[in-house]
Design an enzyme around this catalytic site. Sequence first.
Site, mmCIF file in Angstrom:
data_model
loop_
_atom_site.group_PDB
_atom_site.id
_atom_site.type_symbol
_atom_site.label_atom_id
_atom_site.label_comp_id
_atom_site.label_asym_id
_atom_site.label_seq_id
_atom_site.Cartn_x
_atom_site.Cartn_y
_atom_site.Cartn_z
ATOM 1 N N ASP A 27 10.041 7.915 0.164
ATOM 2 C CA ASP A 27 9.477 7.925 -1.184
ATOM 3 C C ASP A 27 9.180 6.508 -1.672
ATOM 4 O O ASP A 27 10.057 5.633 -1.673
ATOM 5 C CB ASP A 27 10.478 8.598 -2.130
ATOM 6 C CG ASP A 27 9.848 9.029 -3.445
ATOM 7 O OD1 ASP A 27 8.852 8.415 -3.860
ATOM 8 O OD2 ASP A 27 10.361 9.989 -4.038
ATOM 9 N N GLU A 56 0.851 -1.189 0.000
ATOM 10 C CA GLU A 56 0.000 0.000 0.000
ATOM 11 C C GLU A 56 0.883 1.234 0.000
ATOM 12 O O GLU A 56 1.653 1.459 0.932
ATOM 13 C CB GLU A 56 -0.952 0.034 1.198
ATOM 14 C CG GLU A 56 -1.891 1.225 1.134
ATOM 15 C CD GLU A 56 -3.008 1.209 2.161
ATOM 16 O OE1 GLU A 56 -3.587 2.288 2.428
ATOM 17 O OE2 GLU A 56 -3.315 0.122 2.708
ATOM 18 N N ASP A 75 -11.488 10.574 -4.744
ATOM 19 C CA ASP A 75 -12.747 11.314 -4.822
ATOM 20 C C ASP A 75 -12.632 12.520 -5.751
ATOM 21 O O ASP A 75 -13.580 13.285 -5.883
ATOM 22 C CB ASP A 75 -13.151 11.799 -3.429
ATOM 23 C CG ASP A 75 -12.085 12.700 -2.806
ATOM 24 O OD1 ASP A 75 -10.936 12.233 -2.651
ATOM 25 O OD2 ASP A 75 -12.385 13.859 -2.488
ATOM 26 N N ASP A 133 -2.650 12.274 -2.702
ATOM 27 C CA ASP A 133 -2.688 13.728 -2.903
ATOM 28 C C ASP A 133 -3.000 13.993 -4.368
ATOM 29 O O ASP A 133 -2.259 13.564 -5.258
ATOM 30 C CB ASP A 133 -1.331 14.321 -2.529
ATOM 31 C CG ASP A 133 -1.346 15.843 -2.463
ATOM 32 O OD1 ASP A 133 -2.129 16.461 -3.221
ATOM 33 O OD2 ASP A 133 -0.585 16.415 -1.667
ATOM 34 N N TYR A 144 -9.789 9.884 4.867
ATOM 35 C CA TYR A 144 -9.864 10.757 3.703
ATOM 36 C C TYR A 144 -11.175 10.534 2.952
ATOM 37 O O TYR A 144 -11.788 11.483 2.448
ATOM 38 C CB TYR A 144 -8.661 10.511 2.793
ATOM 39 C CG TYR A 144 -7.355 10.833 3.470
ATOM 40 C CD1 TYR A 144 -6.988 12.149 3.723
ATOM 41 C CD2 TYR A 144 -6.495 9.825 3.883
ATOM 42 C CE1 TYR A 144 -5.800 12.447 4.366
ATOM 43 C CE2 TYR A 144 -5.307 10.114 4.526
ATOM 44 C CZ TYR A 144 -4.964 11.428 4.771
ATOM 45 O OH TYR A 144 -3.795 11.731 5.415
ATOM 46 N N GLU A 145 -11.609 9.290 2.872
ATOM 47 C CA GLU A 145 -12.896 9.006 2.264
ATOM 48 C C GLU A 145 -14.011 9.659 3.070
ATOM 49 O O GLU A 145 -14.935 10.262 2.497
ATOM 50 C CB GLU A 145 -13.112 7.496 2.199
ATOM 51 C CG GLU A 145 -14.454 7.100 1.587
ATOM 52 C CD GLU A 145 -14.719 5.612 1.717
ATOM 53 O OE1 GLU A 145 -15.014 4.968 0.705
ATOM 54 O OE2 GLU A 145 -14.621 5.099 2.849
ATOM 55 N N LYS A 183 -4.033 21.630 -8.721
ATOM 56 C CA LYS A 183 -3.679 22.697 -9.660
ATOM 57 C C LYS A 183 -2.934 22.112 -10.858
ATOM 58 O O LYS A 183 -2.017 21.316 -10.702
ATOM 59 C CB LYS A 183 -2.817 23.746 -8.960
ATOM 60 C CG LYS A 183 -3.557 24.483 -7.851
ATOM 61 C CD LYS A 183 -2.671 25.526 -7.187
ATOM 62 C CE LYS A 183 -3.426 26.237 -6.064
ATOM 63 N NZ LYS A 183 -2.572 27.251 -5.402
ATOM 64 N N THR A 215 -11.653 5.017 4.950
ATOM 65 C CA THR A 215 -10.484 5.749 5.437
ATOM 66 C C THR A 215 -10.942 7.127 5.877
ATOM 67 O O THR A 215 -12.020 7.585 5.529
ATOM 68 C CB THR A 215 -9.400 5.913 4.348
ATOM 69 O OG1 THR A 215 -9.817 6.918 3.415
ATOM 70 C CG2 THR A 215 -9.139 4.604 3.612
ATOM 71 N N GLU A 237 4.535 5.376 3.764
ATOM 72 C CA GLU A 237 3.915 6.647 4.138
ATOM 73 C C GLU A 237 4.990 7.630 4.587
ATOM 74 O O GLU A 237 5.649 7.402 5.594
ATOM 75 C CB GLU A 237 2.892 6.438 5.260
ATOM 76 C CG GLU A 237 2.273 7.703 5.797
ATOM 77 C CD GLU A 237 1.633 8.559 4.712
ATOM 78 O OE1 GLU A 237 2.013 9.742 4.579
ATOM 79 O OE2 GLU A 237 0.754 8.028 3.985
#
Length: 228
Positions: A111, A59, A169, A133, A209-210, A137, A207, A84
């Site tokens: 990374d 993951e 999303d 992320d 973020y979800e 932009k 999650t 992470e």
Amino acid sequence: MTDRYEGSFFGRRKGKPLSPRREALMENDLPALALDLGRPAPGDLRELFGADVHDICLEVGFGGGEHLLHRARTNPSTGFIGVEPFVGSLAKAVAAVVDEGLENVRLYGDDAVDVLDWLPEASVDLAYQLYPDPWPKKRHWKRRFINEQNLTRYARALRPGCEFRFASDIDTYVDWTLRHCRDHPAFEWTAETAGDWKTPWDGWPGTRYEAKAIREGRVGRYLTFRRV
């Protein structure tokens, strides 16, 4: 190996200071849980784990760790590698792994490109990238982790016939990922109906973020690609 973007695919790495306990866990316990990219990867990644695991799941960008830890708890015979770079999230995962004695988890706090390049060819049975992320932009789109070079990295690490799963999303990032995977010869989109990409995978824990996206009126999309 393919070229890499000379910059960061992620933003800041540090937020609030860690608690004294988590500072101690990072210093004393993380070294035993962390991948050591200074040494060659074992030919069989199952050797990385204290548990007797049969397959390997990766993951990239596990965030708060909700998905990674849920999968590790409910699939003890799978070895999970979580990447992470955000220190607070990494420390949270270390605390859970230590407190719960999860011997089927290994972590890396930098990374993901370096991990993908380190992994042996065809050594991973499933890979996830969930709510990354989006770099919304347009001038920052080159920072999106999904690109031709990194898909080639995923393709090298995944066994043929195995899956790469992506969730977001952000419509522009969903479209971006579909386009890049469609154009990459190593991947095919498995969706046959609209429900296949609107519905999370079996055992999905959600999650943070979800949950944030849902609160703000956005809808998650769940894309599955097969390594051909």
